[in-house]
Enzyme design. Sequence first.
Site, PDB file in Angstrom:
ATOM      1  N   THR A 147       0.885  -1.175   0.000  1.00 31.58           N
ATOM      2  CA  THR A 147       0.000   0.000   0.000  1.00 31.58           C
ATOM      3  C   THR A 147       0.922   1.225   0.000  1.00 31.58           C
ATOM      4  O   THR A 147       1.363   1.649  -1.058  1.00 31.58           O
ATOM      5  CB  THR A 147      -0.962   0.008   1.209  1.00 31.58           C
ATOM      6  OG1 THR A 147      -0.234  -0.184   2.411  1.00 31.58           O
ATOM      7  CG2 THR A 147      -1.997  -1.100   1.063  1.00 31.58           C
ATOM      8  N   LYS A 169       3.494  -6.992   4.040  1.00 31.76           N
ATOM      9  CA  LYS A 169       3.307  -5.566   3.750  1.00 31.76           C
ATOM     10  C   LYS A 169       2.934  -4.915   5.080  1.00 31.76           C
ATOM     11  O   LYS A 169       2.331  -5.544   5.958  1.00 31.76           O
ATOM     12  CB  LYS A 169       2.243  -5.326   2.683  1.00 31.76           C
ATOM     13  CG  LYS A 169       0.826  -5.694   2.986  1.00 31.76           C
ATOM     14  CD  LYS A 169       0.051  -4.769   3.856  1.00 31.76           C
ATOM     15  CE  LYS A 169       0.089  -3.354   3.339  1.00 31.76           C
ATOM     16  NZ  LYS A 169      -0.685  -2.491   4.274  1.00 31.76           N
ATOM     17  N   THR A 180      -1.724  -3.357  10.155  1.00 31.80           N
ATOM     18  CA  THR A 180      -2.199  -3.782   8.832  1.00 31.80           C
ATOM     19  C   THR A 180      -0.986  -4.207   8.135  1.00 31.80           C
ATOM     20  O   THR A 180      -0.333  -3.498   7.438  1.00 31.80           O
ATOM     21  CB  THR A 180      -2.946  -2.819   7.940  1.00 31.80           C
ATOM     22  OG1 THR A 180      -4.244  -2.709   8.446  1.00 31.80           O
ATOM     23  CG2 THR A 180      -3.183  -3.396   6.542  1.00 31.80           C
ATOM     24  N   GLU A 260       5.485   4.352   7.752  1.00 32.37           N
ATOM     25  CA  GLU A 260       5.082   5.619   7.137  1.00 32.37           C
ATOM     26  C   GLU A 260       5.780   6.831   7.749  1.00 32.37           C
ATOM     27  O   GLU A 260       5.643   7.107   8.932  1.00 32.37           O
ATOM     28  CB  GLU A 260       3.570   5.812   7.286  1.00 32.37           C
ATOM     29  CG  GLU A 260       2.785   5.045   6.254  1.00 32.37           C
ATOM     30  CD  GLU A 260       1.279   5.159   6.467  1.00 32.37           C
ATOM     31  OE1 GLU A 260       0.857   5.770   7.458  1.00 32.37           O
ATOM     32  OE2 GLU A 260       0.546   4.625   5.618  1.00 32.37           O
TER      33      GLU A 260
END
Lengths: 384, 384
Positions: A147, A169, A180, A260
Site C-alpha cells: 500500500t 506488507k 495492517t 510511514e
Amino acid sequence: MSVTAAKGFTAAGIAAGIKESGNPDLALVVNNGPRRAAAGVFTSNRVKAAPVLWSEQVLKGGEVTAVVLNSGGANACTGPQGFQDTHATAEKAAEVLGGHSAGEIAVASTGLIGVLLPMDKLLPGIEKAAQALSEYGGEKAAIAIKTTDTVHKTAVAGGEGWTVGGMAKGAGMLAPGLATMLVVLTTDADVEAPALDAALRAATRTTFDRVDSDGCMSTNDTVLLLASGASGTTPGRAEFEQAVQHVCADLARQLIGDAEGASKDIRIEVINAATEDDAVEVGRSIARNNLLKCAIHGEDPNWGRVLSAIGTTRAAFEPDRLNVAINDVWVCKNGGVGEDRELVDMRYREVRITADLAAGDESAVIWANDLTAEYVHENSAYSS
Amino acid sequence: MSVTAAKGFTAAGIAAGIKESGNPDLALVVNNGPRRAAAGVFTSNRVKAAPVLWSEQVLKGGEVTAVVLNSGGANACTGPQGFQDTHATAEKAAEVLGGHSAGEIAVASTGLIGVLLPMDKLLPGIEKAAQALSEYGGEKAAIAIKTTDTVHKTAVAGGEGWTVGGMAKGAGMLAPGLATMLVVLTTDADVEAPALDAALRAATRTTFDRVDSDGCMSTNDTVLLLASGASGTTPGRAEFEQAVQHVCADLARQLIGDAEGASKDIRIEVINAATEDDAVEVGRSIARNNLLKCAIHGEDPNWGRVLSAIGTTRAAFEPDRLNVAINDVWVCKNGGVGEDRELVDMRYREVRITADLAAGDESAVIWANDLTAEYVHENSAYSS
C-alpha cells in the site's frame, strides 16, 4: 525468495484495477501440496474486516489451498455486503483453481476502511492471477500487496532440504495486536497444522506482536503459514520453530524500517523487569509516547520523557532505581541525571533505548518509530 | 479574575531568571485568611517530580498558606538534591512571608525534566515576588507559569458574595491522569478542607481528567484549591461544587484550545455506553489514535479510524451496531457506511465526534487535539 522459495507453491501478483493508480493490487498464493496444512494469526481488534472474519473460519479447518490478497481496499466496516464479497472472492478462486471448495481459500485485504471493493474488477483479476501463477511468482505477489510501503518485503530461512519463506506488507497502523500487516509464510517442510500453529504463535508473540510503529491497531492484520510438505522432510520441532521465528523477525524488522514517514527505527529493550509482561507493558508505553517519539526525531536524548512513560505503567519498579541508556550512554541513573547527554550520538537511523527497571531478571524488546511531520502529512493529506 | 478574584488572596508573577529568555518564571499565591483550607489533586504518574512529592505531604495537613510556582524547570527526576531544593523553596517562602512554617507552603514546577533548578536565582526570586504581592497580582501570576502556552489562562465563577477564581498553564503533555498542567483555584467561600477536597475531586474527574491532548502524562501535574473564607459566606454544597466545576471546565477547555501545535479541538462524546467507564475508555482510545488525529488535521472525516480505535477497547458493544457522527453527520451506521462523508464540514477549529455504542445509557466527553507537523516540530526541535 518470498512465498515461492519453498517447494510446492506457486504465486502471482497482477494489476486488477482495484487501485486507481493502475499499480499491482492482487496477489494469489497457491499450495500445490501434497500437504495443505495451515495456521493463522489475526488482529485482536474487535472491529474485524470481512476477510479476517472469513479467514478465521477457513483456518479452523487447518487446511488452506490458496490465499487471495488484495491491496486498494480493506473491506472493513462494509457490513453484510462486504462479507458476501469476501465469500464471492473465495468462490471465484476455488472455481478457477479447479476441484477446490471456497472453504479452503483464505482471503486478506488492505487499504481504506469503509469502502466496498470493486468486485467487477477483483473477480476477473482472480482469473488473470490464476493464469499468471508461477513457481517464480513470489516477488510479484509481494509487490502486489504493497500500500504505502516503499519497498516489498520478503525473507527466507530453513534447514537441510527444507525452507520457510515469506512476504509482508506493513507501513501504517503497525501495532501490538499486529498491524495492517499482511504476512504469508510458506514452507515445504512436512508439518501438520497443530505444529504449524504452535510455531507461528511462538514466533509472532515476540516479533510482529512487539512491533509498535504508531500505536494504531488494524482491523485487517493477518499472518498465515502454509505447509506443502513438498520437501518430504519433517524438521525437528525446535529447528522448525527457529526458522519460522527467523523469518518473522526479519519481516518485522523490515516493517519498522519502512514505516510511514519514519526517520528513525527505535529498539526499546526493557531489562531487569519482574516479569516479561511488565517488560512488554513498559516497552509499549515508551514506544507510544508521542513526546518521546518527537524527541527521537529531533535527535534529542530526552530521557525524562522515557521516565514519564514508564511512570504511567503498573509494572514493578521504584522510581529512584530506574536507569535509562540511549545508544548505550546511561543518561539516567537511579531515577536522576546520569552520564552527560552530549555523549549520545543519534545521527543514525537505528536508536537504542534501554530501560533498566531494577526489579527482576525478565526482559523484552519492542520496536517503534519516531513521529515526524512526514507521518502527519502522509496520514492527513489523503484517506488511507 | 485569576487567583485574586476571590477576597483574601494576593499574588505576584515575576522574572527570577530561571528562564534564559528573561520571561516571567516565578509566581507566588498567598492566602491571607482568615481560613487557610486547601485541597489538591496530583499526577497519577508514578514518576513524580520533587514538588509533587512535597506538596502531596503539605496537602495532607489540609492547610496551605502560599503556593510557589515556577516555570523553566520541572524539578523532576532530580533525585535527593531536587527534593532538597523544593524544601528550600518552601522554607524561603515561609521565611519571607513571616510567621509560617514550610509545611504550609505548596510548591509546583514545570519545564524540562532531569535538570536541577538554579536555586541561586529561584530563592532571591521568592523575595522579589513577596515584595510584589498584590490583590491585583492574579494576571501576572498566570503569566509567570506559562511554558509553551501562547496565552495565559484564567477563569472565574461564584454566587452571592463569594467567588471561585483560578489560573492554569498547560500546552504540552496534557493527558488523562492530568497533564503538565499547573492549576491554582482560590475561593473566598468559607469552606473546610474535606468539602474543598470533595468539590475538587468531583470537578477534576470530569474536566482536567478528560482532557487528552497528546496521551502523555506529566510527572508534575498539580491542581490546588485554596479557601480563605474572607467572604464570610458558606455556600450550599451543590452550588459550591457547581462553581468549582465551572471554573475547572472553563480552564480545561482553554488548555485544549492552546495545546502545542494543534489546529483542531476535538470533542469526543461517547453515548449509549453500558457504563461510564466504558464511555471514558472508548473516548480515550479515540482521543489517542494518531492516525485519526492526523485525519482530523487534514479535515478528512475518516470514520474507519474511529471504529478501529473503538475496536481496541474492552467496552461492551457489537461491531455491527456502532454508529459514528462527525460534526453531526452520521457517516457510520450499524458498523458500515452511513451518510455521505462529503456532507461533513470540517473547516472550523472545533470538531465533534459522536460515537454511539448502542449498549446502554451512559456517556462521557473527552477533549483532544489533532496531530500536526507543528506539534512534531515543537517537540523535536528543542528539549522541553
